[in-house]
Scaffold this active site. Structure first.
Site: not given
Ligand code: BMP
Length: 262
Positions: A95, A62, A98-99, A93
């Site tokens: 996310k 990811k 937008d439209i 990732d």
């Molecule tokens: P970490 O295990 O270091 O906390 O990282 C979590 C990852 O998952 C990050 O890349 C974050 O952007 C993503 N993420 C998240 O933590 N919670 C969500 O609800 C959605 C995510 O994409």
């Protein structure tokens, strides 16, 4: 019908009609891994080194490609080569939120051209179903798959109740959608894959609202399919290979326990 959570990844892959989901399940079975690495490092060399080291233990890499300070097209080429070498899929990732017309431009073009290299990306459905249709216009011809953010892992997140239910309804009726970001299995109407961030074996959270839960809770109890782990693997003072193996083993044991509970 037997719940999807009670079926093997191999069986689900064989039965699945979406090429990305099919491939993902096949990789999970081949590598005995339901681990995704959240590779949130900030340079090209760090990202490539981490993906090469941890690649053998993961099913999905990811990325947040926009945090790489020295991004270039060669990074994409090298990531694709590592995906082939180590047998994993790439999930950007992004996310999108937008439209439909705007996300088409963001997904297919710009500097990153995400649709050209990311097997999977994700979006919020806050703009309505047009966002899925816009992304599908770009992603379907390229054989890509989409996840909806039905829930988030952070404290106080607003994706709950009726909003989460709407995500599930939209996912069920859009073939381009292969699953969700969320904490559990959401539906038996069709085989949608749940990937769960906020997974940690030791820490409870961070200073900015992240909350960690264990692979057992997420996979065995809640029926999620893939654990997403970032700092638990590459965080300060950690050996990423040792930690990746630990999370790969914990995630797979949680999956086997789930099957054993039939
Ligand atoms: P970490 O295990 O270091 O906390 O990282 C979590 C990852 O998952 C990050 O890349 C974050 O952007 C993503 N993420 C998240 O933590 N919670 C969500 O609800 C959605 C995510 O994409």
């Amino acid at each position: 019908m037997v719940s999807f959570s009670q079926q093997t990844y191999a069986a689900r892959g064989e039965a699945h009609s979406h090429p990305v989901a099919k491939e993902l399940f096949a990789i999970m079975e081949r590598k005995q891994s339901n681990l995704s690495l959240a590779a949130d490092v900030s340079t090209k060399s760090e990202l490539l080194a981490l993906a090469d080291k941890v690649g053998p233990y993961i099913c999905v890499l990811k990325t947040h490609i926009d945090v790489i300070s020295d991004f270039d097209q060669d990074l994409v080429a090298q990531l694709q080569a590592l995906a082939a070498k180590h047998d994993f899929l790439i999930f950007e990732d992004r996310k999108f939120a937008d439209i439909g017309n705007t996300v088409k431009l963001q997904y297919g073009g710009g500097v990153y051209r995400i649709a050209d290299w990311a097997h999977i990306t994700n979006c919020h459905v806050i703009p309505g179903e047009g966002i899925i249709q816009g992304l599908a216009e770009v992603g379907v011809p390229k054989g890509r798959g989409l996840l909806l953010l039905a829930e988030m892992s952070s404290k106080g997140m607003l994706a709950t109740g009726a909003y989460t239910d709407k995500n599930v309804e939209m996912a069920v009726r859009n073939e381009f959608v292969i699953g969700f970001i969320g904490s559990k299995r959401f539906t038996e109407e069709r085989d949608l894959i749940t990937m769960t961030p906020g997974v940690g074996l030791h820490a409870a959270g961070d200073a900015l609202g992240q909350q960690y839960r264990t692979p057992e809770l997420i996979v065995t109890e809640n029926g999620s399919d893939i654990i997403i782990v970032g700092r638990g693997i590459y965080g300060a003072g950690k050996d990423p290979v040792v930690e990746a193996k630990r999370y790969r083993d914990a995630g797979w044991a949680a999956y086997l326990n789930r099957l054993g509970k039939q």
